[in-house]
Design an enzyme around this catalytic site. Sequence first.
Site, PDB file in Angstrom:
ATOM      1  CB  THR A  73      -0.966  -0.146   1.185  1.00  0.00           C
ATOM      2  OG1 THR A  73      -1.871  -1.041   1.104  1.00  0.00           O
ATOM      3  CG2 THR A  73      -1.782   1.381   1.417  1.00  0.00           C
ATOM      4  CG  ASN A 152      -6.835  -7.649  -5.375  1.00  0.00           C
ATOM      5  OD1 ASN A 152      -6.785  -7.008  -6.198  1.00  0.00           O
ATOM      6  ND2 ASN A 152      -7.408  -7.544  -4.342  1.00  0.00           N
ATOM      7  CD  GLN A 180      -2.583 -11.125  -4.325  1.00  0.00           C
ATOM      8  OE1 GLN A 180      -2.477 -12.123  -4.450  1.00  0.00           O
ATOM      9  NE2 GLN A 180      -3.066 -10.286  -3.235  1.00  0.00           N
ATOM     10  CB  SER A 200       3.404  -6.664   0.032  1.00  0.00           C
ATOM     11  OG  SER A 200       3.259  -6.621   1.237  1.00  0.00           O
ATOM     12  N   GLY A 201       5.986  -8.260   1.361  1.00  0.00           N
ATOM     13  CA  GLY A 201       6.556  -9.409   1.796  1.00  0.00           C
ATOM     14  C   GLY A 201       5.724 -10.505   2.373  1.00  0.00           C
ATOM     15  CG  HIS A 202       1.556  -9.671   3.940  1.00  0.00           C
ATOM     16  ND1 HIS A 202       0.216 -10.007   3.931  1.00  0.00           N
ATOM     17  CD2 HIS A 202       1.666  -8.298   3.610  1.00  0.00           C
ATOM     18  CE1 HIS A 202      -0.516  -9.183   3.626  1.00  0.00           C
ATOM     19  NE2 HIS A 202       0.111  -7.995   3.098  1.00  0.00           N
ATOM     20  CB  THR A 238      15.583   3.608  11.884  1.00  0.00           C
ATOM     21  OG1 THR A 238      16.125   4.663  12.759  1.00  0.00           O
ATOM     22  CG2 THR A 238      16.766   2.504  12.472  1.00  0.00           C
ATOM     23  CB  CYS A 326     -18.753  -9.018   5.003  1.00  0.00           C
ATOM     24  SG  CYS A 326     -17.825 -10.374   4.424  1.00  0.00           S
TER      25      CYS A 326
END
Length: 394
Positions: A73, A152, A180, A200-202, A238, A326
């Site tokens: 994001t 996504n 994605q 993104s890492g996750h 940092t 939702c």
Amino acid sequence: MDRLIYLDNAATTKTAPEVVEAMLPYFTEHYGNPSSVYGFAAENKEAVSKQREIIAGALGAKPNEIYFTAGGTESDNWALKATAEAYESKGRHIITTKIEHHAILHTGEYLEKKGFDVTYLDVDENGLVDPEEVEKAIRPDTILISVMYANNEIGTIEPIREIGAIAKEHGVLFHTDAVQAFGQIPINVDECHIDMLSASGHKLNGPKGIGFLYIRTGIKIRNFIHGGAQERKRRAGTENVPGIVGLGKAVERAVSTMKERAEKEKEVRDYLIEKVLKEIPYTKLNGHPTKRLPNNANFSFRFIEGEAMLLSLDMAGICGSSGSACTSGSLDPSHVLLAIGLPHEIAHGSLRLTLNEEITKEDIDYVVENLSRIIGNLRDMSPLYEDFMKKQAK
């Protein structure tokens, strides 16, 4: 709960054990600030540089083109806002699509309030953007094109190479949200003429709270966070050293296993798709039948509501996500599903199931058995389904 089958890997993934292991020393042993001058801290600076090299290598980029962020994001916001600010003297027009992640769409809305003009392109029934429509939308004042690499929700992989070539031909910067796609399919920024890329890492078995923005050398977008000299003065603060190390390890793992993992996920995904469409009537597969991410399956089930389906699946130990937003307190159907032409009543009954390499066909059998039962129960309570069946009987 006796059994848990996690099929929401597009939302987030389990952090791989080797990623956690790589990160741990940077919490307790190698905890120095990379910006400090003494040797203890220099080790961390070197560790950060090493991860930059790993990530750049995965994209065919240069290490100094990788800028660490807090996630996809932030990277999307940086790409759009900083480009708009840096190039507004050339023009104030941006092109994107109607199926982008909200990190792009809401940033586009923000820029519109600042006086920029944003064109939101339509997609076809499979979620594909037409490169010719991209080219037609380009104006003399167009400064940026942003098209996601893969969607996504429905998993459709966009014609990024063709769009990148068009952008380059017209001298327009090209950004892609690859959150994605990165780690799932091969990506080369030069071959696709990509100027900026978010990841993104996750989403690839790395930690949460870490990502990066690739910025091609020579792109003069503005600094995003002001303060110190970190990230070559473009993104102050940092460095999240444990997160960066985890991201690098996750990328290394994703690249080394990509081919084998994709083949396995495709096989199980196709088994899932075939079984659902065969065993549950009045069901539609959303997204492109072949040009889709290896682990993505998205269905719409007529005559039911997605939130009730999700809750019932959860009781059976199955985690998925719905086409209805939702979780945000809204029951509006997905903007992606509406963009591909689904009517509201069908979009409401949608389910996204996203696999990982650990999911087996036996797991899928369990999922489809429960899904068929749940859909049947919900339809039995649906006046719409009752009316439909009466009409069919006539």
